[in-house]
Design a protein around this motif. Sequence first.
Motif, short mmCIF file in Angstrom:
data_model
loop_
_atom_site.label_atom_id
_atom_site.label_comp_id
_atom_site.label_asym_id
_atom_site.label_seq_id
_atom_site.Cartn_x
_atom_site.Cartn_y
_atom_site.Cartn_z
N PHE A 43 0.89 -1.08 -0.04
CA PHE A 43 -0.08 0.15 -0.08
C PHE A 43 0.94 1.18 0.07
CE2 PHE A 43 -2.35 3.41 2.53
CZ PHE A 43 -3.36 3.61 1.58
N ASP A 44 1.88 1.32 0.97
CA ASP A 44 2.73 2.56 1.10
C ASP A 44 3.36 2.77 -0.06
OD1 ASP A 44 1.68 2.89 3.49
OD2 ASP A 44 3.62 2.32 4.60
N ARG A 45 4.04 1.44 -0.78
CA ARG A 45 4.66 1.66 -2.10
C ARG A 45 3.81 2.12 -3.03
NH1 ARG A 45 6.49 -3.09 -1.87
NH2 ARG A 45 5.00 -4.11 -3.31
N THR A 46 2.73 1.79 -3.33
CA THR A 46 2.08 2.05 -4.45
C THR A 46 1.72 3.87 -4.30
OG1 THR A 46 0.94 -0.19 -4.60
CG2 THR A 46 -0.42 1.96 -5.29
N LEU A 47 1.23 4.10 -2.77
CA LEU A 47 0.78 5.47 -2.86
C LEU A 47 1.72 6.46 -2.66
CD1 LEU A 47 -1.84 4.02 -2.33
CD2 LEU A 47 -2.52 5.91 -0.60
N ASN A 48 2.99 5.92 -2.07
CA ASN A 48 4.29 6.95 -2.14
C ASN A 48 4.75 7.48 -3.60
OD1 ASN A 48 5.04 7.62 0.39
ND2 ASN A 48 5.58 5.66 1.09
N GLN A 49 4.67 6.32 -4.28
CA GLN A 49 4.78 6.42 -5.76
C GLN A 49 3.97 7.64 -6.48
OE1 GLN A 49 7.33 4.75 -7.87
NE2 GLN A 49 7.00 6.72 -8.94
N LEU A 50 2.88 7.31 -6.28
CA LEU A 50 1.77 8.48 -6.62
C LEU A 50 1.73 9.74 -6.09
CD1 LEU A 50 -1.43 6.14 -6.79
CD2 LEU A 50 -0.09 6.76 -8.77
N VAL A 51 2.22 9.91 -4.86
CA VAL A 51 2.42 11.18 -4.17
C VAL A 51 3.50 11.91 -4.67
CG1 VAL A 51 2.79 12.11 -1.97
CG2 VAL A 51 0.90 10.55 -2.15
N GLY A 52 4.67 11.12 -4.72
CA GLY A 52 5.76 11.62 -5.38
C GLY A 52 5.71 12.08 -6.64
N ASP A 53 4.95 11.32 -7.63
CA ASP A 53 4.76 11.67 -9.09
C ASP A 53 4.02 12.90 -9.04
OD1 ASP A 53 6.18 9.49 -9.72
OD2 ASP A 53 4.45 8.17 -10.22
#
Length: 203
Positions: free
Chosen positions: A74-84
Amino acid sequence: MNQNLVIMLHGVGSNGDDLAPLGQLWKKTLSNTQFISPNAPFPFEYGPGYEWFGLTGVTEHNRAQRVKDAREAFDRTLNQLVGDWGFSDRLDRVAFVGFSQGSIMALDAVVSGRWPIAAVVAFSGRLSSPTPLTPLTDIPLLLIHGEEDPVIPPSESTLAAEILQGEGFNVTTIIQPHLGHTVSAEGAQIAGRFLAQALATEE
């Protein structure tokens, strides 16, 4: 640049397209907001779609461990989006909107203290996080549930609200009569107003 980011988290066996129309609806009142609706990280076990954690063999006793085990993906998926989208250092401008299993994960993100975001909307969800809870902030939460939900009883949102209020969260709970396991037009409108207030900025 958009001032806010709303991430929508779909239910088990669905995909990001399921909740995307909510973003189109809310864009009318949150024109400065980017809405994204990703697929969950795991393929659904029983057909097309995706899931945040597996359902095979899940029980009341092991669901909390399933949620805990799902945090890394979950965190990996959302951290990627938030960073992008440029919000890694602006989590106070980010909100999560979940449905069903997506709501479970959205609530877990804040009660575990991992995501100090601006707000959470949880449609047809439940609080399934392992205890003790370790929230960092008094994040406003909106819990919306159908009175006739055959999948997750509305009592789960009522119980979640009691626990979350005890933890210092500002919780609003709405049980909608004659509604099953879905998001109604009225519920979507209520959530849109809630998000507009939670993400309001000083002029």
